[in-house]
Design a protein around this motif. Structure first.
Motif, short mmCIF file in Angstrom:
data_model
loop_
_atom_site.label_atom_id
_atom_site.label_comp_id
_atom_site.label_asym_id
_atom_site.label_seq_id
_atom_site.Cartn_x
_atom_site.Cartn_y
_atom_site.Cartn_z
N LEU A 124 58.98 61.80 28.75
CA LEU A 124 58.22 61.39 27.57
C LEU A 124 56.79 61.10 28.02
N VAL A 125 55.84 61.65 27.31
CA VAL A 125 54.43 61.47 27.68
C VAL A 125 53.67 60.92 26.48
N PHE A 126 53.02 59.78 26.69
CA PHE A 126 52.20 59.16 25.65
C PHE A 126 50.79 58.96 26.20
N THR A 127 49.80 59.50 25.53
CA THR A 127 48.41 59.30 25.93
C THR A 127 47.88 58.04 25.25
N GLY A 128 47.48 57.08 26.04
CA GLY A 128 47.10 55.79 25.49
C GLY A 128 45.80 55.81 24.71
N PRO A 129 45.74 55.12 23.58
CA PRO A 129 44.50 55.03 22.82
C PRO A 129 43.45 54.15 23.49
N VAL A 130 43.89 53.24 24.37
CA VAL A 130 42.95 52.34 25.05
C VAL A 130 42.74 52.84 26.48
N GLN A 131 41.51 53.17 26.79
CA GLN A 131 41.19 53.66 28.13
C GLN A 131 39.93 52.96 28.66
N PHE A 132 39.95 52.64 29.95
CA PHE A 132 38.79 52.07 30.62
C PHE A 132 38.41 52.99 31.78
N ASN A 133 37.11 53.09 32.06
CA ASN A 133 36.74 53.73 33.32
C ASN A 133 36.58 52.63 34.38
N TRP A 134 36.25 53.03 35.60
CA TRP A 134 36.11 52.02 36.65
C TRP A 134 34.99 51.05 36.33
N GLY A 135 35.23 49.79 36.66
CA GLY A 135 34.18 48.81 36.53
C GLY A 135 33.27 48.81 37.74
N TYR A 136 32.05 48.35 37.55
CA TYR A 136 31.11 48.22 38.67
C TYR A 136 30.21 47.02 38.43
N SER A 137 29.66 46.51 39.51
CA SER A 137 28.81 45.33 39.40
C SER A 137 27.43 45.72 38.89
N LEU A 138 26.86 44.85 38.07
CA LEU A 138 25.51 45.05 37.56
C LEU A 138 24.47 44.56 38.56
N ASN A 139 24.91 43.86 39.58
CA ASN A 139 24.00 43.34 40.61
C ASN A 139 24.34 43.96 41.96
N LYS A 140 23.46 43.79 42.90
CA LYS A 140 23.73 44.21 44.28
C LYS A 140 24.65 43.19 44.92
N VAL A 141 25.69 43.67 45.57
CA VAL A 141 26.73 42.79 46.10
C VAL A 141 26.80 42.91 47.61
N ARG A 142 26.93 41.75 48.26
CA ARG A 142 27.11 41.70 49.71
C ARG A 142 28.42 41.00 50.03
N LEU A 143 29.05 41.46 51.10
CA LEU A 143 30.29 40.84 51.53
C LEU A 143 30.00 39.59 52.34
N VAL A 144 30.89 38.62 52.25
CA VAL A 144 30.76 37.39 53.04
C VAL A 144 30.78 37.76 54.52
N ASP A 145 29.84 37.17 55.27
CA ASP A 145 29.66 37.56 56.67
C ASP A 145 30.89 37.28 57.52
N SER A 146 31.49 36.11 57.39
CA SER A 146 32.63 35.74 58.22
C SER A 146 33.92 36.09 57.49
N ASN A 147 34.81 36.84 58.14
CA ASN A 147 36.02 37.25 57.46
C ASN A 147 37.29 37.12 58.31
N GLY A 148 37.20 36.47 59.46
CA GLY A 148 38.38 36.28 60.30
C GLY A 148 39.19 35.09 59.86
N ILE A 149 40.50 35.24 59.82
CA ILE A 149 41.40 34.14 59.47
C ILE A 149 42.54 34.09 60.49
N THR A 150 43.12 32.91 60.64
CA THR A 150 44.23 32.73 61.56
C THR A 150 45.43 32.18 60.81
N SER A 151 46.59 32.79 61.05
CA SER A 151 47.83 32.31 60.46
C SER A 151 48.47 31.29 61.38
#
Length: 312
Positions: A124-151
């Motif tokens: 059964l195939v149903f094409t949805g009436p609600v569709q979104f394309n990919w979202g993107y940021s309106l601003n320039k984004v930087r990743l947090v510098d420190s990303n190491g974690i310890t369990s």
């Protein structure tokens, strides 16, 4: 029911809006433009989870936390409802009943491959009436510098110090989605006006309520749905009509104002084709148009009967 277009904006602070499994779960990025990306599937997952937690039946889910194929999912639904349906001979009434049960299929559609021990199988195939394309940021984004974690739990018997891992996050991302609602497709999935209201509720409420360790810090800021009179017309990607007045080095919502001048202009120019503009605005978001600051409904210069605020 008429065609609609959706603009949805939310922000993400010190979290990971949508990790990329092919890149150590780093936030999805367009590195050339320094823009954060979020898939449409991530947004739909928020909506599905919210609706399911509020008692609505969902097709794309894990019953009792277990992964099942489409056939088993349909069998569980049929058994739960004490229905007698032959999966290899879906009748028109059976399809109507199925759609009446599954709100995510009415909204987003679905492909349901059906396996059979005695027949070739079908789908059964149903094409949805609600569709979104990919979202993107309106601003320039930087990743947090420190990303190491310890369990605190060791990864191996010999490793008593705990396991090292990575925890990638963005400093701040103002993420915008564009979506459409097709009136013609809604007829085929039996989507109702009530379903659209539930969709609006889920979009606005779901993200902060679905927070996990990597997702906490996200909040909806602006939702706009433009409902048209003419089902042969749409304005197009509404994200092109809004922009923060500052795009670099943002760290929180107080660092910018959202300029909706172009959106105000395009809505006014097409007012004769618009039935209603529905909106919700977070009180922390400051919007401006032509140098004036104020609430969304006071800035877009449409008649009061064309604007309706969504309240929760």
């Amino acid at each position: 029911m008429n065609n609609s277009e959706i603009l949805f904006i939310y922000d993400a602070k010190l979290c990971n809006p949508n990790g990329d499994p092919d890149d150590e779960n780093r936030p999805r990025m367009d590195y050339e433009r320094e823009r954060n990306l979020v898939s449409d599937l991530r947004l739909k997952r928020y909506i599905r989870d919210y609706l399911e937690e509020n008692g609505y039946e969902i097709f794309v889910t894990k019953p009792d936390g277990k992964t099942v194929n489409a056939t088993d999912r349909l069998k569980l639904l049929i058994e739960k409802s004490n229905k007698k349906i032959d999966l290899n001979k879906f009748k028109e009434d059976d399809v109507s009943w199925l759609l009446s049960q599954l709100i995510d299929v009415r909204l987003f559609g679905a492909t349901m491959p059906i396996k059979s021990d005695t027949a070739k199988g079908s789908s059964l195939v149903f094409t949805g009436p609600v569709q979104f394309n990919w979202g993107y940021s309106l601003n320039k984004v930087r990743l947090v510098d420190s990303n190491g974690i310890t369990s605190h739990f060791s990864s191996e018997r010999e490793n008593s110090q705990g396991a090292m891992g990575k925890d990638y996050r963005v400093y701040y991302s103002l993420i915008a989605f564009h979506g459409i609602i097709s009136a013609s497709r809604a007829k085929h999935t039996m989507m109702s006006d009530g379903d659209i209201k539930l969709l609006e509720e889920a979009i606005i409420k779901a993200i902060p309520l679905q927070a996990t360790r990597s997702k906490i810090g996200q909040y909806p800021r602006l939702f706009v749905r433009v409902e048209y009179k003419d089902n042969g017309f749409m304005i197009g990607d509404l994200r092109d009509c809004v922009e923060p007045d500052k795009v670099d080095e943002l760290r929180e919502i107080d660092d910018f104002k959202l300029d909706i001048t172009r959106l105000s202009t395009v809505l006014r120019e097409n007012a004769n084709r618009i039935n209603k503009v529905y909106f919700w605005q977070d009180e922390k978001l400051v919007t401006k148009s032509n140098g004036n600051e104020g609430r969304f409904d006071k800035l877009i210069n449409l008649s009061d009967d064309m604007i309706q605020e969504i309240k929760y």
